[in-house]
Design a protein around this motif. Structure first.
Motif, mmCIF file in Angstrom:
data_model
loop_
_atom_site.group_PDB
_atom_site.id
_atom_site.type_symbol
_atom_site.label_atom_id
_atom_site.label_comp_id
_atom_site.label_asym_id
_atom_site.label_seq_id
_atom_site.Cartn_x
_atom_site.Cartn_y
_atom_site.Cartn_z
ATOM 1 N N ALA A 84 0.834 -1.213 0.000
ATOM 2 C CA ALA A 84 0.000 0.000 0.000
ATOM 3 C C ALA A 84 0.865 1.258 0.000
ATOM 4 N N SER A 85 0.270 2.342 -0.471
ATOM 5 C CA SER A 85 0.942 3.631 -0.435
ATOM 6 C C SER A 85 0.798 4.233 0.961
ATOM 7 N N PHE A 86 1.882 4.763 1.481
ATOM 8 C CA PHE A 86 1.836 5.436 2.776
ATOM 9 C C PHE A 86 2.310 6.877 2.653
ATOM 10 N N THR A 87 1.963 7.488 1.535
ATOM 11 C CA THR A 87 2.322 8.875 1.281
ATOM 12 C C THR A 87 1.382 9.813 2.023
ATOM 13 N N ARG A 88 1.769 11.079 2.055
ATOM 14 C CA ARG A 88 0.892 12.106 2.625
ATOM 15 C C ARG A 88 -0.435 12.147 1.864
ATOM 16 N N ASP A 89 -0.364 12.072 0.540
ATOM 17 C CA ASP A 89 -1.593 12.131 -0.249
ATOM 18 C C ASP A 89 -2.539 10.991 0.121
ATOM 19 N N ALA A 90 -1.998 9.806 0.358
ATOM 20 C CA ALA A 90 -2.844 8.659 0.695
ATOM 21 C C ALA A 90 -3.575 8.888 2.009
ATOM 22 N N TYR A 91 -2.867 9.378 3.026
ATOM 23 C CA TYR A 91 -3.511 9.628 4.313
ATOM 24 C C TYR A 91 -4.573 10.731 4.200
ATOM 25 N N VAL A 92 -4.248 11.790 3.466
ATOM 26 C CA VAL A 92 -5.207 12.886 3.303
ATOM 27 C C VAL A 92 -6.427 12.414 2.511
ATOM 28 N N ASP A 93 -6.195 11.655 1.448
ATOM 29 C CA ASP A 93 -7.308 11.149 0.644
ATOM 30 C C ASP A 93 -8.200 10.212 1.465
ATOM 31 N N ASP A 94 -7.606 9.429 2.353
ATOM 32 C CA ASP A 94 -8.401 8.546 3.220
ATOM 33 C C ASP A 94 -9.323 9.353 4.121
ATOM 34 N N ALA A 95 -8.786 10.402 4.743
ATOM 35 C CA ALA A 95 -9.610 11.227 5.630
ATOM 36 C C ALA A 95 -10.720 11.934 4.847
ATOM 37 N N GLU A 96 -10.386 12.376 3.646
ATOM 38 C CA GLU A 96 -11.381 13.000 2.774
ATOM 39 C C GLU A 96 -12.495 12.005 2.438
ATOM 40 N N ALA A 97 -12.113 10.771 2.117
ATOM 41 C CA ALA A 97 -13.097 9.737 1.802
ATOM 42 C C ALA A 97 -13.983 9.446 3.007
ATOM 43 N N ALA A 98 -13.397 9.423 4.197
ATOM 44 C CA ALA A 98 -14.187 9.161 5.404
ATOM 45 C C ALA A 98 -15.230 10.249 5.618
ATOM 46 N N LEU A 99 -14.829 11.507 5.474
ATOM 47 C CA LEU A 99 -15.787 12.603 5.644
ATOM 48 C C LEU A 99 -16.936 12.490 4.644
ATOM 49 N N GLU A 100 -16.613 12.188 3.398
ATOM 50 C CA GLU A 100 -17.642 12.132 2.362
ATOM 51 C C GLU A 100 -18.541 10.918 2.516
ATOM 52 N N GLN A 101 -17.957 9.748 2.761
ATOM 53 C CA GLN A 101 -18.765 8.528 2.849
ATOM 54 C C GLN A 101 -19.615 8.481 4.111
ATOM 55 N N LEU A 102 -19.156 9.117 5.181
ATOM 56 C CA LEU A 102 -19.919 9.129 6.425
ATOM 57 C C LEU A 102 -20.859 10.328 6.521
ATOM 58 N N GLY A 103 -20.797 11.226 5.558
ATOM 59 C CA GLY A 103 -21.664 12.396 5.589
ATOM 60 C C GLY A 103 -21.367 13.317 6.757
ATOM 61 N N LEU A 104 -20.096 13.440 7.134
ATOM 62 C CA LEU A 104 -19.719 14.241 8.297
ATOM 63 C C LEU A 104 -19.480 15.717 7.973
ATOM 64 N N GLY A 105 -19.116 16.003 6.738
ATOM 65 C CA GLY A 105 -18.710 17.359 6.414
ATOM 66 C C GLY A 105 -19.862 18.337 6.288
ATOM 67 N N PRO A 106 -19.599 19.630 6.505
ATOM 68 C CA PRO A 106 -18.327 20.171 6.984
ATOM 69 C C PRO A 106 -18.139 19.860 8.471
ATOM 70 N N ALA A 107 -17.001 19.292 8.811
ATOM 71 C CA ALA A 107 -16.754 18.772 10.155
ATOM 72 C C ALA A 107 -15.607 19.519 10.826
ATOM 73 N N VAL A 108 -15.511 19.310 12.120
ATOM 74 C CA VAL A 108 -14.327 19.721 12.868
ATOM 75 C C VAL A 108 -13.340 18.562 12.825
ATOM 76 N N LEU A 109 -12.101 18.831 12.444
ATOM 77 C CA LEU A 109 -11.055 17.815 12.450
ATOM 78 C C LEU A 109 -10.200 17.998 13.696
#
Length: 292
Positions: A84-109
């Motif tokens: 798996a990729s462990f780049t900064r982009d991968a971690y940021v994209d994961d958090a972005e996906a979590a916000l979108e798929q869980l319907g959390l945004g706009p959220a406090v991080l």
């Protein structure tokens, strides 16, 4: 209670998200959280951490927020694919996906250490998804190659496998050369990331993957992304943590809407060392956000 919700991250990596508090009484799908008009909070642990490290914070916040903590790739119950990729982009994209798929945004991080870096990089990238940011003990300056070598040697020094969880707590809380004085909270923190195997207790993560993750950010400074964060942001440091006061205050100055707080008698693991004082430091900021 904590309820697991699977999220698909970047490159199809399966991530485990944990929602704290009581489930919706109307039987609604978790992804419909935004429709319930409950503001969302996404909590991001640091390197080697896991979502459960946020349990006390998330439970406290769940009275007013939809509080979700994410096991980031390579951590906790999330997938750890060898290639798996462990780049900064991968971690940021994961958090972005979590916000979108869980319907959390706009959220406090809310992020600790590496999770805080992910949080402010996402806030800079997707301001539409982030309404507030809390940075816990993470530096914006480059740490350098020497830091990476020190970490590699530290991993080699771990006396794995540990015979018992008591041995885990003692080593990380007292015997680890990095410990200046006994720190039971640190021992508990690392006991939380161990799993029993046939020959004893070992970390739930692969140390090589942790070093690969770290390699992608320790050589660079991250002031530019910090300056791009447009939402209100709070920088919190432990008085004995890794983020010095001068650097923390410079981070606040660079942030367009930055604020500062510090927690006494706390080291790098601020929310573990002093959970009540940590909450007292962040709740006024969250209260002010709720009024806007």
């Amino acid at each position: 209670m904590a309820r697991r919700i699977d999220v698909t991250g970047a490159d199809g990596v399966r991530l485990a998200a944990w929602e704290f508090g009581d489930p919706p009484k109307d039987g609604a799908d978790p992804a419909e959280g935004a429709a319930r008009n409950t503001p969302g909070v996404l909590l991001l642990h640091g390197l080697m951490g896991r979502a459960s490290h946020w349990a006390s914070t998330a439970r406290r916040l769940s009275a007013r927020y939809r509080a979700v903590a994410l096991d980031q790739r390579g951590h906790g119950r999330s997938d750890k694919p060898p290639q798996a990729s462990f780049t900064r982009d991968a971690y940021v994209d994961d958090a972005e996906a979590a916000l979108e798929q869980l319907g959390l945004g706009p959220a406090v991080l809310i992020g600790h250490a590496m999770g805080a870096l992910t949080a402010w990089q996402l806030a800079a990238k997707r301001p539409d998804l982030v309404r507030g940011l809390i940075v816990c003990d993470m530096r914006a300056s480059a740490l350098g190659a020497a830091s990476q070598r020190v970490w590699a040697e530290w991993f080699k020094a771990w006396p794995v496998p540990f015979a018992t969880l008591a041995d885990v707590r003692k080593w990380f809380g007292e015997d680890d050369p990095w410990v200046e004085r006994p720190n039971p909270a640190r021992g508990e923190f690392y006991a939380e990331v161990m799993a029993e195997s046939p020959d004893g207790w070992r970390p739930v993560f692969d140390p090589d993957q942790m070093l690969r993750s770290r390699e992608t950010w320790v050589h660079d400074a991250h002031w530019e992304e910090l300056a791009q964060v447009r939402c209100p942001a709070l920088v919190v440091r432990g008085l004995d943590g890794e983020l010095g006061r001068a650097e923390a205050q410079e981070m606040v100055r660079v942030l367009p809407h930055g604020q500062y707080a510090e927690v006494a008698d706390a080291g790098h693991l601020v929310h573990y060392d002093q959970p009540e004082t940590w909450l007292a430091a962040i709740e006024p900021f969250l209260d002010a956000l709720s009024e806007t």
